[in-house]
Design an enzyme around this catalytic site. Structure first.
Site, mmCIF file in Angstrom:
data_model
loop_
_atom_site.group_PDB
_atom_site.id
_atom_site.type_symbol
_atom_site.label_atom_id
_atom_site.label_comp_id
_atom_site.label_asym_id
_atom_site.label_seq_id
_atom_site.Cartn_x
_atom_site.Cartn_y
_atom_site.Cartn_z
ATOM 1 N N GLU A 37 -8.001 5.591 -4.076
ATOM 2 C CA GLU A 37 -8.487 6.230 -2.850
ATOM 3 C C GLU A 37 -8.530 7.740 -3.034
ATOM 4 O OE1 GLU A 37 -6.177 5.263 0.620
ATOM 5 O OE2 GLU A 37 -5.730 3.283 -0.149
ATOM 6 N N TRP A 92 -4.926 14.223 8.499
ATOM 7 C CA TRP A 92 -3.467 14.349 8.636
ATOM 8 C C TRP A 92 -2.940 15.707 8.183
ATOM 9 C CZ3 TRP A 92 -2.060 14.950 3.579
ATOM 10 C CH2 TRP A 92 -2.835 14.323 2.604
ATOM 11 N N ASN A 150 0.851 -1.192 0.000
ATOM 12 C CA ASN A 150 0.000 0.000 0.000
ATOM 13 C C ASN A 150 0.879 1.232 0.000
ATOM 14 O OD1 ASN A 150 -2.840 0.973 0.251
ATOM 15 N ND2 ASN A 150 -1.960 2.100 1.982
ATOM 16 N N GLU A 151 0.653 2.115 -0.929
ATOM 17 C CA GLU A 151 1.369 3.397 -0.970
ATOM 18 C C GLU A 151 2.847 3.214 -0.603
ATOM 19 O OE1 GLU A 151 -0.788 6.257 1.405
ATOM 20 O OE2 GLU A 151 -2.127 6.650 -0.262
#
Ligand code: GLA
Length: 695
Positions: free
Chosen positions: A308, A316, A149-150
């Site tokens: 996403e 954040w 992921n990322e």
């Protein structure tokens, strides 16, 4: 890509049922179905549940979830769950934890706590992937594998001894001998010459300015080290699960620049991106557009996956702005207009615990009786009506060259000015194109540059000979090519190209610059226009950030020169006819109005098509096409409403419209106008047929 349902737009996001009781999934599926949810990313952070103890795997619970989603008609993007190892991993493999530049070894307690060069991590991750692939390769609901992921989001760089060894191996492959490495890094400077490979280390914290060539190679290495891990998982999946495409979610956007996605993109079966709005920017929607255009560039123009984004606030940023009513659709459609055929969110259901419990979701804490859920459901219904446009291509006559190594080397220490940030120059030009209504591909300098009428090359600091030749060829064969300051200055080793600036492009643009003369923060340099008075409005403009001292060749037109400041008398904007096109040079950061003046001229000279040239400010108009059908996206970020004189059917309001009976897009609204091109159109996909059914 046998299982990929390319005949419709998919809609959904990350689903984490492991955070909830099994009954919650029943409620979820009901609410998902009502919202048009068709695409679920599952298992991204599930390693600790899938392998609760080293070597003991529990996959049944995941299979039950995948079965349930599949049974409800929701396709699954199954994560390999390797993004975040469980706490036991730290205990068993303490040396696999990343070490920062200062030498501090980090611990678990957050996510992505692993060193990209760790063999233990690689081994454990592949063992998990093997189990998942064995269990799910034949599952009819799994249409896509989602590796990690990322990559690099939190563990981009590790400075441990194992990373040092890996870096040396990477350098040995790149340079062969230590002598070549010493040449490439210019190590005679400051007594840095290496006599032994063992002395070569990552750029750990040191006394003063680090070696810039070494730093640039380190950035390349970090990107490649993560890519190496991605490829290891991908290759295993390809072997065990042939026919199911493999991807990982990129982070093309304002907050991250760590990986060179031009190197990564060819290894994706479908390119995916995560995007979040930079609410500190004056117009976050143009940064969204730039990121989406760059993602399409990475996908080679093909449709891509918006894996996403957020329905409303993230958690954040210093202040996390909630989206305005209607913004959810505007943001999502800005991506779809630019080629996204999948629209995903982080995440389906807002969490109650953990670091992201204040992050928005499709289903907020307050439940389904909420504006956010209602808007998400409206978008689901709209995307269902938009099914016919799946697979179509975004049309662009213009391109902007984007380059990670140039970004890294420009933003390093010890440059002519720390006021110049690569991305700001890129954004300044991109925003001007956006304001002019020009859709542009954002591509790498090594991609195909031919065929564009307008090519913008902002601050391409690091450039190889082949890329410089391709940019020249674009101008010679008819494009208007604009090169801006600090371009062409160094080669791929970060060595100055001798001769006048802008180095690799000096001859092409026909200027000989001798000295960079940047401006103090906030200072401006006035300009006057050249004798031909091609753009008299530039007379009122000022440059900022950067100026240069030098002269134009005789066959180069000085469109504007500095009339004040450290470079008074030197050219600021020039143009030179080259082949059937032109090469322009801009030696300063132009203001938005200066850029608007110049871009209007470039659009005119290049003959770039602008759909709806007379739309109000803040309205985004982008067109996709397949065969004889076009879909014109009209997105009103300006909040004033817009009249659209086009013939077709608006898939949003489901109204027909015509040139003489224009559609009225309400303030802050969106439209997707489906039209048929008169006569036989050229097909952006190469296929001529396209039966358009509106579901
Ligand atoms: C990224 C990550 C998600 C989540 C969101 C928060 O998209 O992939 O896991 O952290 O950011 O914005």
């Amino acid at each position: 890509m046998s299982r990929w349902p390319g005949d419709r737009l998919l809609y959904g996001g990350d689903v984490n049922p492991e955070q909830w009781s099994p009954q919650t999934l029943d409620e979820d599926i009901e609410a998902m179905t009502a919202a048009g949810f068709t695409f679920a990313t599952v298992g991204v952070f599930a390693w600790a549940l899938l392998e609760p103890e080293p070597g003991r795997y529990e996959l049944d619970w995941l299979e039950r979830i995948v079965d349930r989603l599949h049974g409800a008609g929701i396709v699954v993007d199954l994560a390999t769950a390797t993004a975040s190892p469980p706490p036991w991993f730290t205990r068993v493999h303490p040396r696999a934890m990343p070490v920062d530049r200062q030498g501090l070894r980090l611990s678990h307690g957050s996510r992505q706590t692993w060193c990209p060069s760790s063999e233990e991590y690689r081994h454990r991750a592949l063992a998990l992937v093997e189990r998942l692939a064995a269990r799910f390769a034949d599952h009819p609901g799994v249409v896509l594998w989602h590796v990690g992921n990322e990559f690099g989001c939190h563990n981009l760089m590790c400075f441990c001894d194992r990373s040092a060894e890996h870096f040396r191996q990477w350098l040995a492959l790149r340079y062969g001998t230590l002598d070549t490495l010493n040449d490439a890094w210019g190590t005679t400077f400051w007594s840095q010459r290496y006599a032994d490979w063992a002395d070569v280390i990552p750029p750990r914290a040191t006394t003063a300015i680090p070696n810039p060539s070494a730093e640039l190679d380190w950035r390349r290495f970090c990107s490649d080290a993560h890519l190496e891990h991605y490829l290891a998982e991908r290759d295993l999946l390809r072997r065990m699960s042939p026919g199911t495409p493999v991807t990982t979610n990129f982070m093309v956007g304002f907050a991250f620049s760590g990986l060179d996605y031009h190197q990564w993109a060819p290894h994706q079966d479908v390119v995916s991106n995560d995007h979040y709005l930079g609410n500190h920017l004056p117009h976050p929607y143009t940064e969204l557009a730039l990121s989406a255009d760059l993602t399409r560039g990475l996908a080679g123009g093909e449709p891509w996956v918006l894996m996403e984004h957020s329905t409303s606030a993230v958690n954040w940023q210093p202040v996390n702005l909630a989206k305005e009513p209607g913004q959810l659709a505007r943001d999502a459609l800005s991506h779809v207009a630019r080629g996204a055929d999948v629209v995903g969110y982080f995440q389906w259901r807002a969490s109650v615990a953990g670091a992201e419990k204040y992050h928005s979701a499709m289903l907020p804490h307050a439940g389904t009786q909420t504006r956010v859920y209602a808007e998400a459901a409206d978008l689901g219904a709209l995307l269902r009506r938009c099914a016919p446009l799946a697979g179509s291509r975004t049309l662009a006559d213009a391109a902007l060259v984007y380059d990670w190594p140039s970004r890294w080397s420009t933003d390093a220490e010890a440059t002519p000015t720390q006021e110049h940030r690569y991305i700001e120059e890129v954004r300044a030009w991109y925003d001007a194109l956006w304001r002019a209504g020009v859709t542009c591909d954002v591509i790498g300098s090594e991609q195909d540059l031919s065929g564009y009428r307008l090519l913008i090359v902002p601050s391409l600091h690091v450039v190889g000979d082949d890329a410089a030749a391709a940019i020249r060829a674009a101008a010679e064969s008819g494009a208007q090519v604009v090169i801006t300051y600090f371009s062409g200055t160094v080669d791929v080793r970060d060595h100055i190209r001798l001769g006048p600036y802008p180095g690799a492009f000096a001859e092409l643009v026909g200027v000989a610059m001798e000295e960079f003369a940047p401006l103090p923060p906030g200072a401006l340099a006035a300009m006057s226009v050249g004798p031909e008075r091609r753009l008299p409005d530039l007379e009122r403009e000022h440059g900022s950030v950067w100026t240069e001292r030098g002269r134009a060749h005789q066959d180069t037109e000085v469109v504007a020169q500095f009339s004040e400041g450290p470079s008074a008398g030197s050219p600021a904007v020039t143009r030179r006819g080259v082949g059937t096109g032109s090469a322009w040079y801009v030696a300063t950061r132009l203001s938005p109005s200066g850029l608007d003046t110049l871009v209007a001229e470039l659009v005119r000279e290049a003959g770039v098509e602008v759909p709806l040239p007379s739309r109000p400010a803040g309205v985004d108009v982008v067109r996709r096409r397949r065969g004889r059908h076009t879909w014109t996206f009209v997105i009103d970020h300006g909040g004033r409403g817009v009249e659209v004189p086009l013939t077709g059917t608006d898939l949003v309001s489901q109204q027909d419209c015509a040139v003489d009976d224009p559609l009225l897009v309400p303030a802050g609204g969106v439209a997707v106008i489906q039209s048929v091109v008169d006569g036989v159109g050229t097909s952006a996909t190469g296929s001529e047929s396209s039966q358009v059914d509106i579901a």
